[in-house]
Design a protein around this motif. Structure first.
Motif, PDB file in Angstrom:
ATOM      1  N   ARG A  91      23.165  44.926  25.470  1.00 53.69           N
ATOM      2  CA  ARG A  91      24.076  43.820  25.847  1.00 53.69           C
ATOM      3  C   ARG A  91      23.256  42.566  26.174  1.00 53.69           C
ATOM      4  O   ARG A  91      23.698  41.441  25.951  1.00 53.69           O
ATOM      5  CB  ARG A  91      24.905  44.266  27.059  1.00 53.69           C
ATOM      6  CG  ARG A  91      26.023  43.333  27.427  1.00 53.69           C
ATOM      7  CD  ARG A  91      27.272  43.552  26.604  1.00 53.69           C
ATOM      8  NE  ARG A  91      28.313  42.635  27.056  1.00 53.69           N
ATOM      9  CZ  ARG A  91      28.912  41.741  26.293  1.00 53.69           C
ATOM     10  NH1 ARG A  91      28.620  41.655  25.014  1.00 53.69           N
ATOM     11  NH2 ARG A  91      29.818  40.932  26.778  1.00 53.69           N
ATOM     12  N   GLU A  94      22.781  40.788  23.060  1.00 51.45           N
ATOM     13  CA  GLU A  94      24.008  40.120  22.639  1.00 51.45           C
ATOM     14  C   GLU A  94      24.273  38.855  23.457  1.00 51.45           C
ATOM     15  O   GLU A  94      24.747  37.847  22.939  1.00 51.45           O
ATOM     16  CB  GLU A  94      25.172  41.097  22.818  1.00 51.45           C
ATOM     17  CG  GLU A  94      26.333  40.883  21.902  1.00 51.45           C
ATOM     18  CD  GLU A  94      27.191  42.134  21.857  1.00 51.45           C
ATOM     19  OE1 GLU A  94      27.537  42.556  20.745  1.00 51.45           O
ATOM     20  OE2 GLU A  94      27.504  42.706  22.920  1.00 51.45           O
ATOM     21  N   GLU A 114      22.765  51.147  16.457  1.00 45.85           N
ATOM     22  CA  GLU A 114      23.378  50.443  17.601  1.00 45.85           C
ATOM     23  C   GLU A 114      22.521  49.262  18.061  1.00 45.85           C
ATOM     24  O   GLU A 114      23.045  48.214  18.433  1.00 45.85           O
ATOM     25  CB  GLU A 114      23.605  51.442  18.750  1.00 45.85           C
ATOM     26  CG  GLU A 114      24.661  52.479  18.383  1.00 45.85           C
ATOM     27  CD  GLU A 114      24.777  53.610  19.383  1.00 45.85           C
ATOM     28  OE1 GLU A 114      23.759  54.275  19.677  1.00 45.85           O
ATOM     29  OE2 GLU A 114      25.887  53.848  19.884  1.00 45.85           O
ATOM     30  N   MET A 117      23.082  46.539  15.594  1.00 44.52           N
ATOM     31  CA  MET A 117      24.420  45.933  15.728  1.00 44.52           C
ATOM     32  C   MET A 117      24.538  44.995  16.918  1.00 44.52           C
ATOM     33  O   MET A 117      25.428  44.153  16.960  1.00 44.52           O
ATOM     34  CB  MET A 117      25.495  47.027  15.823  1.00 44.52           C
ATOM     35  CG  MET A 117      25.724  47.724  14.494  1.00 44.52           C
ATOM     36  SD  MET A 117      27.210  48.748  14.487  1.00 44.52           S
ATOM     37  CE  MET A 117      26.766  50.054  15.613  1.00 44.52           C
ATOM     38  N   ALA A 118      23.645  45.150  17.902  1.00 42.65           N
ATOM     39  CA  ALA A 118      23.680  44.237  19.060  1.00 42.65           C
ATOM     40  C   ALA A 118      23.055  42.885  18.715  1.00 42.65           C
ATOM     41  O   ALA A 118      23.210  41.919  19.461  1.00 42.65           O
ATOM     42  CB  ALA A 118      22.955  44.874  20.242  1.00 42.65           C
ATOM     43  N   GLY A 144      26.873  51.851  22.429  1.00 45.29           N
ATOM     44  CA  GLY A 144      27.783  50.816  21.949  1.00 45.29           C
ATOM     45  C   GLY A 144      28.311  51.011  20.537  1.00 45.29           C
ATOM     46  O   GLY A 144      29.103  50.203  20.059  1.00 45.29           O
ATOM     47  N   GLN A 147      32.009  50.964  19.851  1.00 50.63           N
ATOM     48  CA  GLN A 147      32.629  49.665  20.130  1.00 50.63           C
ATOM     49  C   GLN A 147      32.243  48.605  19.106  1.00 50.63           C
ATOM     50  O   GLN A 147      33.085  47.832  18.640  1.00 50.63           O
ATOM     51  CB  GLN A 147      32.241  49.198  21.543  1.00 50.63           C
ATOM     52  CG  GLN A 147      32.631  50.207  22.621  1.00 50.63           C
ATOM     53  CD  GLN A 147      34.104  50.586  22.533  1.00 50.63           C
ATOM     54  OE1 GLN A 147      34.982  49.717  22.597  1.00 50.63           O
ATOM     55  NE2 GLN A 147      34.394  51.872  22.365  1.00 50.63           N
ATOM     56  N   ARG A 148      30.952  48.554  18.758  1.00 48.25           N
ATOM     57  CA  ARG A 148      30.517  47.472  17.854  1.00 48.25           C
ATOM     58  C   ARG A 148      30.780  47.785  16.384  1.00 48.25           C
ATOM     59  O   ARG A 148      31.127  46.889  15.625  1.00 48.25           O
ATOM     60  CB  ARG A 148      29.025  47.156  18.058  1.00 48.25           C
ATOM     61  CG  ARG A 148      28.744  46.525  19.415  1.00 48.25           C
ATOM     62  CD  ARG A 148      27.372  45.856  19.480  1.00 48.25           C
ATOM     63  NE  ARG A 148      27.179  45.286  20.805  1.00 48.25           N
ATOM     64  CZ  ARG A 148      26.551  45.906  21.813  1.00 48.25           C
ATOM     65  NH1 ARG A 148      26.035  47.107  21.636  1.00 48.25           N
ATOM     66  NH2 ARG A 148      26.446  45.332  22.985  1.00 48.25           N
ATOM     67  N   ARG A 151      34.159  46.770  15.258  1.00 45.97           N
ATOM     68  CA  ARG A 151      34.296  45.304  15.268  1.00 45.97           C
ATOM     69  C   ARG A 151      33.596  44.687  14.060  1.00 45.97           C
ATOM     70  O   ARG A 151      33.986  43.621  13.596  1.00 45.97           O
ATOM     71  CB  ARG A 151      33.707  44.725  16.560  1.00 45.97           C
ATOM     72  CG  ARG A 151      34.618  44.887  17.786  1.00 45.97           C
ATOM     73  CD  ARG A 151      33.830  44.532  19.044  1.00 45.97           C
ATOM     74  NE  ARG A 151      34.661  44.356  20.229  1.00 45.97           N
ATOM     75  CZ  ARG A 151      35.125  45.336  21.002  1.00 45.97           C
ATOM     76  NH1 ARG A 151      34.904  46.586  20.678  1.00 45.97           N
ATOM     77  NH2 ARG A 151      35.838  45.064  22.082  1.00 45.97           N
ATOM     78  N   ASN A 215      30.941  35.197  20.206  1.00 48.11           N
ATOM     79  CA  ASN A 215      30.940  36.427  21.012  1.00 48.11           C
ATOM     80  C   ASN A 215      32.162  36.526  21.916  1.00 48.11           C
ATOM     81  O   ASN A 215      32.729  37.600  22.090  1.00 48.11           O
ATOM     82  CB  ASN A 215      29.674  36.508  21.870  1.00 48.11           C
ATOM     83  CG  ASN A 215      28.481  36.947  21.044  1.00 48.11           C
ATOM     84  OD1 ASN A 215      28.619  37.324  19.884  1.00 48.11           O
ATOM     85  ND2 ASN A 215      27.309  36.886  21.626  1.00 48.11           N
ATOM     86  N   ASN A 219      35.991  39.216  21.181  1.00 50.22           N
ATOM     87  CA  ASN A 219      36.513  40.180  22.152  1.00 50.22           C
ATOM     88  C   ASN A 219      37.736  39.663  22.908  1.00 50.22           C
ATOM     89  O   ASN A 219      38.113  40.218  23.937  1.00 50.22           O
ATOM     90  CB  ASN A 219      35.414  40.529  23.170  1.00 50.22           C
ATOM     91  CG  ASN A 219      34.267  41.233  22.493  1.00 50.22           C
ATOM     92  OD1 ASN A 219      34.469  42.140  21.695  1.00 50.22           O
ATOM     93  ND2 ASN A 219      33.059  40.801  22.771  1.00 50.22           N
TER      94      ASN A 219
END
Ligand code: HXC
Length: 260
Positions: A91, A94, A114, A117-118, A144, A147-148, A151, A215, A219
């Protein structure tokens, strides 16, 4: 700080973080995650750093996942702490006010996918392979991925990849939008630096505000996103870079941005 599992370099405004545990295909153990966290703090604080590139050392792997030998005997509490710590580190990527490019040079599996993807932008070499193989180990993605991935590639493809654990190659990753460019392995870092240089030639405050707006919007509902965008757009007009950028265009010359 001295690192054991990663390399950290600074070249002309670009910080390169290379995960470097070749014996386990750059798998992420807790110590490596802590080092990544520390490196991120350093690049965050260092005003010379404008863009960050994350890659894997060697030619075989970006990151082959969280370290299975370390996770094997975890109890549920330790597993939760491990997942939460990795989530916090990713995070930080990100939320970093500097763009972060993943240069995916081989296997990007589980925690490796992951990590990629961040990042803001993902490019890959032809030999890169992506996947979330966790269900094959009796676990789910924990840094993550649940979740990612939806998306980024949509719910159906994300569920297919996560439920089957299938690995996909770089071309397929490009097709589904998991990466934005695929290049020869020898050219991967060069391409990442080229993207970094192009970004650095622009108004970096604007780039930062664009990152925040994207970002936040991804969300949030569209009204919240639009409202944030309008405010961030207005903030640009308080910068010298906006005045310089527009003046340079009208005077038909290249802009000289000062990041103010
Ligand atoms: C620990 C790993 C590892 C991993 C590879 N190695 N991946 N060690 N954790 N994730 C080690 C192997 O044990 C082996 O060590 C060495 O690296 C070389 O790997 P090989 O398997 O011999 O190589 P190869 O046959 O080429 O196969 C490459 C591979 C395979 C397809 C990438 O290694 C693989 O499937 N790795 C696991 C991928 C995975 O399941 N990742 C998700 C982990 S779970 P030795 O000592 O034998 O030489 C995860 C959860 C994240 O990431 C969330 C946590 C909260």
């Amino acid at each position: 700080m001295e690192f054991k599992n990663i390399k950290l370099e600074l070249n002309e405004g670009v910080s390169l973080i290379a995960i470097d545990r070749p014996k386990s295909l750059n798998a992420l153990n807790l110590e490596t995650l802590k080092e990544i966290d520390q490196a991120l703090e350093e690049v965050k604080e260092n005003e010379e750093v404008k863009v960050v590139i994350i890659t894997g050392a060697g030619e075989k792997a970006f990151v082959a996942g969280a370290d299975i030998s370390e996770m094997k005997d975890m109890n549920p509490l330790k597993a939760k702490e491990f997942a939460e710590f990795g989530q916090k580190v990713f995070r930080k990527i990100e939320l970093m006010k500097k763009p972060v490019i993943a240069a995916v040079n081989g296997y990007a599996l589980g925690g490796g996918c992951e990590l990629a993807m961040a990042c803001d932008i993902r490019i890959a070499s032809h030999n890169a392979k992506f996947g979330q193989p966790e269900v094959g180990l009796g676990i789910i993605p924990g840094f993550g991925g649940t979740q990612r991935l939806p998306r980024i590639v949509g719910v159906s493809k994300a569920k297919e990849l996560i439920y089957t654990g299938d690995m996909i190659d770089a071309e397929e990753a490009l097709r589904i939008g998991l990466v934005s460019k695929v290049v020869e392995q020898e050219k991967l870092l060069e391409e990442a630096y080229n993207i970094a240089k192009k970004i650095m030639s622009k108004g970096m405050i604007a780039v930062r505000l664009a990152k925040e707006a994207i970002n936040i919007g991804i969300n949030a509902d569209i009204e919240t996103g639009m409202s944030y965008e309008a405010k961030a757009f207005a903030v640009c007009f308080a910068t010298e870079d906006q005045k310089e950028g527009m003046a340079a265009f009208l005077e038909k010359r290249a802009p000289k941005f000062v990041d103010k």
